[in-house]
Design a protein around this motif. Sequence first.
Motif, PDB file in Angstrom:
ATOM      1  N   GLU A 140       0.573  -1.458   0.199  1.00  0.00           N
ATOM      2  CA  GLU A 140      -0.173  -0.459   0.093  1.00  0.00           C
ATOM      3  C   GLU A 140       0.940   1.247  -0.043  1.00  0.00           C
ATOM      4  O   GLU A 140       0.730   2.152  -0.558  1.00  0.00           O
ATOM      5  N   ILE A 141       1.828   1.431   1.147  1.00  0.00           N
ATOM      6  CA  ILE A 141       2.839   2.109   0.601  1.00  0.00           C
ATOM      7  C   ILE A 141       3.288   2.291  -1.166  1.00  0.00           C
ATOM      8  O   ILE A 141       3.920   3.777  -1.400  1.00  0.00           O
ATOM      9  N   GLU A 142       3.810   1.479  -1.588  1.00  0.00           N
ATOM     10  CA  GLU A 142       4.189   2.217  -2.265  1.00  0.00           C
ATOM     11  C   GLU A 142       3.566   2.319  -3.693  1.00  0.00           C
ATOM     12  O   GLU A 142       3.576   2.990  -4.713  1.00  0.00           O
ATOM     13  N   ARG A 143       2.033   1.701  -3.801  1.00  0.00           N
ATOM     14  CA  ARG A 143       0.826   2.426  -4.736  1.00  0.00           C
ATOM     15  C   ARG A 143       0.952   3.638  -4.217  1.00  0.00           C
ATOM     16  O   ARG A 143       0.323   4.428  -4.907  1.00  0.00           O
ATOM     17  N   GLU A 144       0.707   4.250  -2.564  1.00  0.00           N
ATOM     18  CA  GLU A 144       0.377   5.404  -2.619  1.00  0.00           C
ATOM     19  C   GLU A 144       1.714   6.440  -2.808  1.00  0.00           C
ATOM     20  O   GLU A 144       1.408   7.382  -4.079  1.00  0.00           O
ATOM     21  N   LYS A 145       2.377   6.255  -3.070  1.00  0.00           N
ATOM     22  CA  LYS A 145       4.311   6.934  -3.258  1.00  0.00           C
ATOM     23  C   LYS A 145       3.754   7.110  -4.646  1.00  0.00           C
ATOM     24  O   LYS A 145       3.423   8.239  -4.900  1.00  0.00           O
ATOM     25  N   GLU A 146       3.179   5.819  -5.494  1.00  0.00           N
ATOM     26  CA  GLU A 146       3.193   7.230  -7.333  1.00  0.00           C
ATOM     27  C   GLU A 146       1.605   7.806  -7.093  1.00  0.00           C
ATOM     28  O   GLU A 146       1.728   8.802  -7.732  1.00  0.00           O
ATOM     29  N   VAL A 147       0.468   7.684  -6.307  1.00  0.00           N
ATOM     30  CA  VAL A 147      -0.509   8.485  -6.319  1.00  0.00           C
ATOM     31  C   VAL A 147       0.054   9.994  -5.727  1.00  0.00           C
ATOM     32  O   VAL A 147      -0.048  11.225  -6.240  1.00  0.00           O
ATOM     33  N   ILE A 148       1.012  10.059  -5.427  1.00  0.00           N
ATOM     34  CA  ILE A 148       1.320  11.571  -4.071  1.00  0.00           C
ATOM     35  C   ILE A 148       2.350  11.738  -5.187  1.00  0.00           C
ATOM     36  O   ILE A 148       2.323  12.849  -5.569  1.00  0.00           O
ATOM     37  N   CYS A 149       3.609  11.053  -5.420  1.00  0.00           N
ATOM     38  CA  CYS A 149       4.537  12.119  -6.961  1.00  0.00           C
ATOM     39  C   CYS A 149       3.657  12.426  -8.483  1.00  0.00           C
ATOM     40  O   CYS A 149       3.622  13.354  -8.575  1.00  0.00           O
ATOM     41  N   ASN A 150       1.755  11.485  -8.106  1.00  0.00           N
ATOM     42  CA  ASN A 150       1.243  12.237  -9.467  1.00  0.00           C
ATOM     43  C   ASN A 150       0.887  13.627  -9.048  1.00  0.00           C
ATOM     44  O   ASN A 150       0.526  14.394 -10.034  1.00  0.00           O
ATOM     45  N   GLU A 151       0.174  13.869  -7.779  1.00  0.00           N
ATOM     46  CA  GLU A 151       0.139  14.997  -6.915  1.00  0.00           C
ATOM     47  C   GLU A 151       0.663  15.641  -6.858  1.00  0.00           C
ATOM     48  O   GLU A 151       0.238  16.874  -7.519  1.00  0.00           O
ATOM     49  N   ILE A 152       2.174  15.522  -6.462  1.00  0.00           N
ATOM     50  CA  ILE A 152       3.101  16.679  -6.728  1.00  0.00           C
ATOM     51  C   ILE A 152       3.282  17.591  -8.354  1.00  0.00           C
ATOM     52  O   ILE A 152       3.425  18.072  -8.232  1.00  0.00           O
ATOM     53  N   ALA A 153       3.357  16.173  -8.921  1.00  0.00           N
ATOM     54  CA  ALA A 153       3.130  16.665 -10.218  1.00  0.00           C
ATOM     55  C   ALA A 153       1.993  17.946 -11.317  1.00  0.00           C
ATOM     56  O   ALA A 153       2.327  18.753 -11.719  1.00  0.00           O
ATOM     57  N   ARG A 154       0.830  16.755 -10.421  1.00  0.00           N
ATOM     58  CA  ARG A 154      -0.023  18.187 -10.792  1.00  0.00           C
ATOM     59  C   ARG A 154       0.171  19.466 -10.243  1.00  0.00           C
ATOM     60  O   ARG A 154       0.073  20.243 -10.589  1.00  0.00           O
TER      61      ARG A 154
END
Length: 183
Positions: free
Chosen positions: A36-50
Amino acid sequence: GHLATEYHGEAVHTKWKKLCDFLCDIYFHSIFPEEEIEREKEVICNEIARDNDQDNYLAYFALWERLWQENPLRKFGVGTPDGVKNVTRNDLLTLQQHRVNPANTLIIAAGKLDHASLVDELRAYIPITSPVCPIRRLWPDEYDSLPSQQEITIERPGREKAIVLFGCKFPRYTDEHVNILDN
């Protein structure tokens, strides 16, 4: 956030006990599964890019970084992609252990609830009167220091809009100042 961790939930009043169970479990007993941590890291990195693609966010990032020099309030947002990728399960467990405890937890409920029943229910999950105090960290007092720069331009070629942002630090309020604002 820098100054608080908050969890909230809403439910039909007949389900408030399940809501308390759910929130207490997340708040006090998070296990942070690796997948779940690894999956959430991807989500957070996408939010940072946004956020980095939005001019208003870049303006706020620049404002906070110049208003504060050392204080953690200078950091706006969730960090950098590299920083997010380096977070480990152990980091999250350590942070939870040091920051989340009954002694510094405030519980607020609103709606169709019986106060005594709510308190009884919560005491089954957590020792609300626990005397353990979290580690206190002192941040640099920078309220009287001037911003590191007073004019900043962020060029974003090809954009159709313009953003102008003003900001300042408020000096510390006294009770007298707060009372004036409340009247």
